[in-house]
Design a protein around this motif. Sequence first.
Motif, PDB file in Angstrom:
ATOM      1  N   LYS A 164       0.525  -1.086   0.243  1.00 29.97           N
ATOM      2  CA  LYS A 164      -0.399   0.334  -0.170  1.00 29.97           C
ATOM      3  C   LYS A 164       0.618   1.793  -0.512  1.00 29.97           C
ATOM      4  O   LYS A 164       1.556   0.938   0.279  1.00 29.97           O
ATOM      5  N   ILE A 165       0.346   2.447  -0.342  1.00 26.62           N
ATOM      6  CA  ILE A 165       0.676   3.791  -0.176  1.00 26.62           C
ATOM      7  C   ILE A 165       1.153   4.643   0.925  1.00 26.62           C
ATOM      8  O   ILE A 165      -0.209   4.316   1.798  1.00 26.62           O
ATOM      9  N   TRP A 166       2.561   4.958   1.403  1.00 23.49           N
ATOM     10  CA  TRP A 166       2.725   5.035   3.039  1.00 23.49           C
ATOM     11  C   TRP A 166       3.560   6.564   1.816  1.00 23.49           C
ATOM     12  O   TRP A 166       3.378   6.694   1.237  1.00 23.49           O
ATOM     13  N   GLU A 167       2.686   7.182   3.223  1.00 26.50           N
ATOM     14  CA  GLU A 167       3.001   8.509   3.511  1.00 26.50           C
ATOM     15  C   GLU A 167       4.413   9.424   3.962  1.00 26.50           C
ATOM     16  O   GLU A 167       4.178   9.097   5.194  1.00 26.50           O
ATOM     17  N   LEU A 168       5.226   9.842   3.687  1.00 26.65           N
ATOM     18  CA  LEU A 168       6.767  10.652   4.229  1.00 26.65           C
ATOM     19  C   LEU A 168       5.696  12.346   4.564  1.00 26.65           C
ATOM     20  O   LEU A 168       6.011  12.897   3.695  1.00 26.65           O
TER      21      LEU A 168
ATOM     22  N   LEU B 220      -2.938   5.455   1.414  1.00 24.27           N
ATOM     23  CA  LEU B 220      -3.713   4.301   0.689  1.00 24.27           C
ATOM     24  C   LEU B 220      -3.648   2.866   0.659  1.00 24.27           C
ATOM     25  O   LEU B 220      -2.970   2.737  -0.216  1.00 24.27           O
ATOM     26  N   SER B 221      -4.785   2.448   1.109  1.00 23.36           N
ATOM     27  CA  SER B 221      -3.901   1.220   0.898  1.00 23.36           C
ATOM     28  C   SER B 221      -5.758   0.056   0.215  1.00 23.36           C
ATOM     29  O   SER B 221      -7.287   0.924   0.261  1.00 23.36           O
ATOM     30  N   VAL B 222      -4.979  -0.536  -1.108  1.00 22.77           N
ATOM     31  CA  VAL B 222      -6.900  -1.387  -1.914  1.00 22.77           C
ATOM     32  C   VAL B 222      -6.528  -2.786  -0.636  1.00 22.77           C
ATOM     33  O   VAL B 222      -7.698  -3.729  -1.633  1.00 22.77           O
ATOM     34  N   SER B 223      -6.678  -3.241   0.118  1.00 23.12           N
ATOM     35  CA  SER B 223      -6.091  -4.721   0.699  1.00 23.12           C
ATOM     36  C   SER B 223      -7.087  -4.582   2.299  1.00 23.12           C
ATOM     37  O   SER B 223      -7.048  -4.101   3.141  1.00 23.12           O
TER      38      SER B 223
END
Length: 603
Positions: free
Chosen positions: A310-314, A325-328
Motif C-alpha cells: 500500500k502507499i505510505w506517506e512521509l 492509501l490501501s486497497v488491501s
Amino acid sequence: MGSVDLSTYANTRRIQSFEYEPHGKRISFISDWKGSPQVWEYEIGSRMVQSSIMQDGITFIKYVDETSDLIIGMDESGNERVQLFILKKTGKLIPLTNSPQHVHLYGGSSPDGKWIAWSSNRREPAFFDIYLQNIETLETHLVFAHDGQYTVEKWFPDGKSLLVSRTNSALDNDLGVLSLLTGEMKWITEHSGEAAFRNIHFNQKGDHLYLLSNKDREFYGLACIDLRTFQFTWLEQGDWDFEGLAMNKQKNLLAFTINEAGISKGCLLDLRVSTLQTWETPMGVIRNLRFSPDNDRLLFLLNGPAHPPKIWELNLHTHTVDTHLSVSKVSSLEKKLVEPVPIYYRSFDNLLIHSFFYKPKNAEKRFPVVIYLHGGPESQSRATFNPLMQYLLNIGYAVLTPNVRGSTGFGKTYTHLDDVRNRMDALKDLIFSVDWIKRETNADPDRIAVMGGSYGGFMVLAAISHYPKLWAAAIDIVGMSSLRSFLKTTSPWRKKNREKEYGTVKEDGEFFDKIDPLHYTDHIESPLLVVHGVNDPRVPIRESEQMVEKLKKRNHPVEFIRIEDEGHTLEKETNKLFVYRSAVDFLEKYLKPNRFSDTEDIK
C-alpha cells in the motif's frame, strides 16, 4: 481466533505502482482490486474510481507532461508484447502502437507534452530501435536504428535531445545523448568492466545528471555526471545497494532506499545542505518513491511480509510516516502474518549464504518446511508479502527463502559466482540450506519440499534430479527443464542477455547436457507439480511439457497445470487462486502437516 481460508490470503489486493498527476490533484495507480491489474484514480481527500476496464492487465502507467492524459501499457494474456495507449481523463482509450507482434518500451513524453518516445523491435526481433510519436496526429518517426537494445531514459529539459540507454547485458548498460536535431549519438558513460546506470534525473539547469551506479564498485551508490565534461563524481556510497532514486520538482531533494540484505531503509538527501536523513518503516521493501508536486510529501509503496502493498506517506516537514492509501483487506489476517528472521549459513566452500527463515506461530514439534526459490537468477529473495507463503505458515509449514550465489543485493562479485560453468555451485548452496534446516530447526527431515518459479523452477528440477533423496515433494512454476532447449526457444530479444548468464549452446552445450534436469528424469523420486502459462515468452511452455512427458512415461507421480490465458507470471485472480489451491493440496497430500484449531480446510 477466527478461521481464515486460502481465498482470504489470495484475494489480498495490492497496489503495484502509482503516479502523481502533474498538477498534484490526483494519484493514478495500478491495482488488482477487481481481479486483474487495472488503472484506478484517487482524488486527494476523496474516493477511488476505476479508470480502465480491460480484458487484459495494465503493465504500466505514466502521465504525459503538462497534461492529465495517461500513457498505459497492455499486452495480450501475458505475452509481454506491450502495446501503448492514451487513456484520457474522460475514460476514452486511444491506441498508439497497434503492432501486436512487437514489443514497445515507453520512453517518456516531451516537455511540451506533444510527443512521446518509445523503443520497439519492429525492424528486427532481437533489437530495439527508437521512435518518436506525435500524440495528436499519431504519426511515428524512426529516429535511431542500430543493431542492439536501445531504450529512452529521459527527454532533455529543452526537448531537443533524448537520454538513451544501451543494454550490454542484464547488469551492464551505457548512457548516451541522442540529438533530435542532428541524429548524432554521444556516449557519456563508456567504461571498462561491468557497470550499470539507472534511476536518472536532471538538475535544474539540465546540465548534470543524478543517478545510481555501481561503476568500479561492488554496490550501487549515488553519483553525478556533468554533461558538459562527462565527469563522473560520487556523492554517497555504502556497503549495500542504493535503489529507486527519486527527485522532487524543485530539484533540491533526492530520495532513495538502501537494500540491507533484502530489507529497505529510506533515505532523504537535501542537496542544499548535503544532509542525509532516514525514516522508520515496518520490515519490508520500499519502491515507487514519488515527491508530491507541492513538495510537502514523499509517497512510496511499502510491501512487507506483515504489510501487503500500500502507499505510505512521509511528511517532509515533520518527518513523520503514516499510511496514505490501501486497497488491501487484511483485518482478518493482521495477527496471523509472520515476519521472517534473517539467517546466514556456510556453503560447501565456506561462502556465507543469506536467507529469510519464516517459522509458523503455532509450529508442531516436527514441522514441515518449504524452501522457496526466487527467479532471475539476477534477483533476490526479499522481505515482502507472499499470500501462498503466509497461508502455508498459518497451517503449520515453515518457509526458507535462500539467496544462493548468483542473487543480486550482495555485491557484483556474488552475483556472478554462478555464471555459465559455475551453475551447479548455486545448486550446492541450496543443498546446504537443507543441512542448516536439519541442524538449526525442529523441522521434520522427511517433510522438506522445494518450490520455485522461472530460474527458481530450473533450480527445483535440478535439485530433485541431482539430489533426489532430500525432497518429499517439489513444485516447479514456469521453470526451464533444459538450458539447451531454453536458449534455442526463448524470445529473440532476450537470448543475448541470457547467454551471458548461462553460456551458449555452441560453447557450452556439452555442459548443459551434463546438468540439464531433462536428462535425469529417471533419478527423480519426489512427486512433482508443474505449472506453466501457455503465452510465456521467456520460458516457453515446451520446457514444462517435455519434463512432464518423460515423467509420465515412467509412471512417476506428476501433476501438470496448463494455464491458457497467462504468460510468465500469474495476473488474473481466478488463476492465482486455482494455482495456490492446487499447490496447497499437493503439499498436503505428500507432507500432511497437522492442523490447528483456528484453521479450516481449504475453501
